[in-house]
Design a protein around this motif. Structure first.
Motif, PDB file in Angstrom:
ATOM      1  N   SER A  89     -28.606  29.090 -27.045  1.00  0.00           N
ATOM      2  CA  SER A  89     -29.705  29.436 -27.758  1.00  0.00           C
ATOM      3  C   SER A  89     -29.364  30.445 -28.755  1.00  0.00           C
ATOM      4  O   SER A  89     -30.188  30.411 -29.935  1.00  0.00           O
ATOM      5  CB  SER A  89     -30.558  30.214 -26.728  1.00  0.00           C
ATOM      6  N   VAL A  90     -28.481  31.395 -28.831  1.00  0.00           N
ATOM      7  CA  VAL A  90     -28.144  32.163 -29.725  1.00  0.00           C
ATOM      8  C   VAL A  90     -27.817  31.448 -30.866  1.00  0.00           C
ATOM      9  O   VAL A  90     -27.848  31.721 -32.365  1.00  0.00           O
ATOM     10  CB  VAL A  90     -27.154  33.197 -29.385  1.00  0.00           C
ATOM     11  N   ALA A  91     -26.695  30.250 -30.630  1.00  0.00           N
ATOM     12  CA  ALA A  91     -26.340  29.694 -31.803  1.00  0.00           C
ATOM     13  C   ALA A  91     -27.459  28.911 -32.625  1.00  0.00           C
ATOM     14  O   ALA A  91     -27.457  28.785 -33.862  1.00  0.00           O
ATOM     15  CB  ALA A  91     -25.276  28.368 -31.441  1.00  0.00           C
ATOM     16  N   ASP A  92     -28.349  28.576 -31.714  1.00  0.00           N
ATOM     17  CA  ASP A  92     -29.718  27.754 -32.237  1.00  0.00           C
ATOM     18  C   ASP A  92     -30.371  28.585 -33.510  1.00  0.00           C
ATOM     19  O   ASP A  92     -30.886  28.273 -34.778  1.00  0.00           O
ATOM     20  CB  ASP A  92     -30.701  27.309 -31.350  1.00  0.00           C
ATOM     21  N   ARG A  93     -30.552  30.154 -32.961  1.00  0.00           N
ATOM     22  CA  ARG A  93     -31.442  31.125 -33.787  1.00  0.00           C
ATOM     23  C   ARG A  93     -30.500  31.331 -35.075  1.00  0.00           C
ATOM     24  O   ARG A  93     -30.974  31.543 -36.216  1.00  0.00           O
ATOM     25  CB  ARG A  93     -31.609  32.209 -33.058  1.00  0.00           C
ATOM     26  N   VAL A  94     -29.352  31.470 -34.779  1.00  0.00           N
ATOM     27  CA  VAL A  94     -28.340  31.774 -35.884  1.00  0.00           C
ATOM     28  C   VAL A  94     -28.379  30.643 -36.769  1.00  0.00           C
ATOM     29  O   VAL A  94     -28.209  30.906 -38.195  1.00  0.00           O
ATOM     30  CB  VAL A  94     -26.872  32.365 -35.384  1.00  0.00           C
ATOM     31  N   GLY A  95     -28.201  29.548 -36.396  1.00  0.00           N
ATOM     32  CA  GLY A  95     -28.030  28.224 -37.320  1.00  0.00           C
ATOM     33  C   GLY A  95     -29.514  28.262 -38.116  1.00  0.00           C
ATOM     34  O   GLY A  95     -29.298  27.810 -39.405  1.00  0.00           O
ATOM     35  N   GLU A  96     -30.458  28.205 -37.298  1.00  0.00           N
ATOM     36  CA  GLU A  96     -31.850  28.194 -38.016  1.00  0.00           C
ATOM     37  C   GLU A  96     -31.775  29.231 -39.452  1.00  0.00           C
ATOM     38  O   GLU A  96     -32.684  29.211 -40.371  1.00  0.00           O
ATOM     39  CB  GLU A  96     -32.986  28.445 -37.274  1.00  0.00           C
ATOM     40  N   ALA A  97     -31.301  30.442 -38.898  1.00  0.00           N
ATOM     41  CA  ALA A  97     -31.328  31.680 -40.069  1.00  0.00           C
ATOM     42  C   ALA A  97     -30.374  31.019 -41.400  1.00  0.00           C
ATOM     43  O   ALA A  97     -30.770  31.402 -42.286  1.00  0.00           O
ATOM     44  CB  ALA A  97     -30.766  32.996 -39.487  1.00  0.00           C
ATOM     45  N   GLY A  98     -29.447  30.323 -40.854  1.00  0.00           N
ATOM     46  CA  GLY A  98     -28.613  29.724 -42.182  1.00  0.00           C
ATOM     47  C   GLY A  98     -29.363  28.669 -43.045  1.00  0.00           C
ATOM     48  O   GLY A  98     -29.137  28.775 -44.032  1.00  0.00           O
ATOM     49  N   TRP A  99     -30.166  27.965 -42.331  1.00  0.00           N
ATOM     50  CA  TRP A  99     -30.877  26.904 -43.102  1.00  0.00           C
ATOM     51  C   TRP A  99     -32.025  27.660 -43.675  1.00  0.00           C
ATOM     52  O   TRP A  99     -32.328  27.179 -44.844  1.00  0.00           O
ATOM     53  CB  TRP A  99     -31.560  26.160 -42.051  1.00  0.00           C
ATOM     54  N   LEU A 100     -32.592  28.618 -43.298  1.00  0.00           N
ATOM     55  CA  LEU A 100     -33.625  29.335 -44.049  1.00  0.00           C
ATOM     56  C   LEU A 100     -33.033  30.252 -45.216  1.00  0.00           C
ATOM     57  O   LEU A 100     -33.716  30.197 -46.049  1.00  0.00           O
ATOM     58  CB  LEU A 100     -34.522  30.129 -43.102  1.00  0.00           C
ATOM     59  N   ALA A 101     -31.859  30.704 -44.913  1.00  0.00           N
ATOM     60  CA  ALA A 101     -31.123  31.308 -46.094  1.00  0.00           C
ATOM     61  C   ALA A 101     -31.020  30.328 -47.322  1.00  0.00           C
ATOM     62  O   ALA A 101     -31.228  30.574 -48.298  1.00  0.00           O
ATOM     63  CB  ALA A 101     -29.973  31.774 -45.679  1.00  0.00           C
ATOM     64  N   ALA A 102     -30.641  29.050 -46.850  1.00  0.00           N
ATOM     65  CA  ALA A 102     -30.518  28.075 -48.101  1.00  0.00           C
ATOM     66  C   ALA A 102     -31.827  27.624 -48.483  1.00  0.00           C
ATOM     67  O   ALA A 102     -31.773  27.431 -49.860  1.00  0.00           O
ATOM     68  CB  ALA A 102     -30.063  26.703 -47.049  1.00  0.00           C
TER      69      ALA A 102
END
Length: 213
Positions: free
Chosen positions: A108-121
């Motif tokens: 779950s934490v990995a999903d949120r961190v990953g989505e933050a990376g996409w949004l930063a992109a």
């Protein structure tokens, strides 16, 4: 582990949703994850290693997006690979008998961190900062409400909304894929992300009220 055993275990971990009764696309995806997960499990790859690989791929998305249109195209590929890793860590855990509550939290934490990376992109590729922040806040709120509702007694899934993670994956993938050809596609993607989260949040709130009334 046979496919039937895997499907039963997978269903238990996903609120009773049986992949054998799902649409051909969903059934095919889950069965594909089972086959690849079995392959990785036989070679000693741990679920955590797959989760970590997915996070690294996600965090690389905004980095490659700095390279301009060509980098945005590569970002689409990284999103696709990260999404595959997200489905495979659970598959490896099931086929190797290493399902754990800690692993669920890590995922779950990995999903949120990953989505933050996409949004930063999205922001790196030209989307307004306020729109990216609003989209991120909406998706995090969606997940937070579900987590609190489950803690309060709602069934694990509660409701499948239009704002679920597969929708976010699809939006990010399409936004970067078309953004490599036309920059406004990234802006449209960020706006679509926010819109789907708002609609999904409304659906979830309705389901929570009905379940916990």
């Amino acid at each position: 582990m046979t496919w039937e055993e895997y499907a039963t275990a997978w269903s238990r971990l996903h609120g009773g949703f049986d992949p054998r009764q799902a649409s051909p696309v969903v059934r095919g995806w889950v069965r594909g994850a089972y086959r690849i997960g079995s392959f990785l499990g036989r070679r000693g790859v741990s679920p955590f290693a797959v989760t970590l690989a997915g996070v690294v791929l996600c965090l690389a998305v905004p980095v490659v997006a700095l390279a301009g249109p060509a980098g945005v195209g590569v970002a689409a590929l990284l999103v696709l690979l990260a999404a595959m890793a997200d489905g495979l860590d659970g598959a490896v855990a099931v086929v190797t008998g290493r399902v754990s509550r800690a692993g669920f939290v890590y995922d779950s934490v990995a999903d949120r961190v990953g989505e933050a990376g996409w949004l930063a992109a999205f922001w790196v590729a030209g989307a307004p900062g306020w729109l990216v922040v609003a989209a991120g806040a909406a998706s995090w709120l969606h997940e937070y409400v579900r987590a609190r509702a489950v803690a309060a007694g709602m069934a694990e899934i509660g409701a499948v909304t239009v704002g679920e993670r597969p929708t976010r994956v699809s939006i990010a993938l399409c936004a970067f894929l078309f953004g490599a050809l036309a920059a406004p596609a990234v802006l449209v993607g960020a706006a679509a992300w926010l819109l789907m989260q708002i609609i999904g949040f409304a659906q979830l709130i309705f389901a929570v009220r009905r379940a916990l009334r």
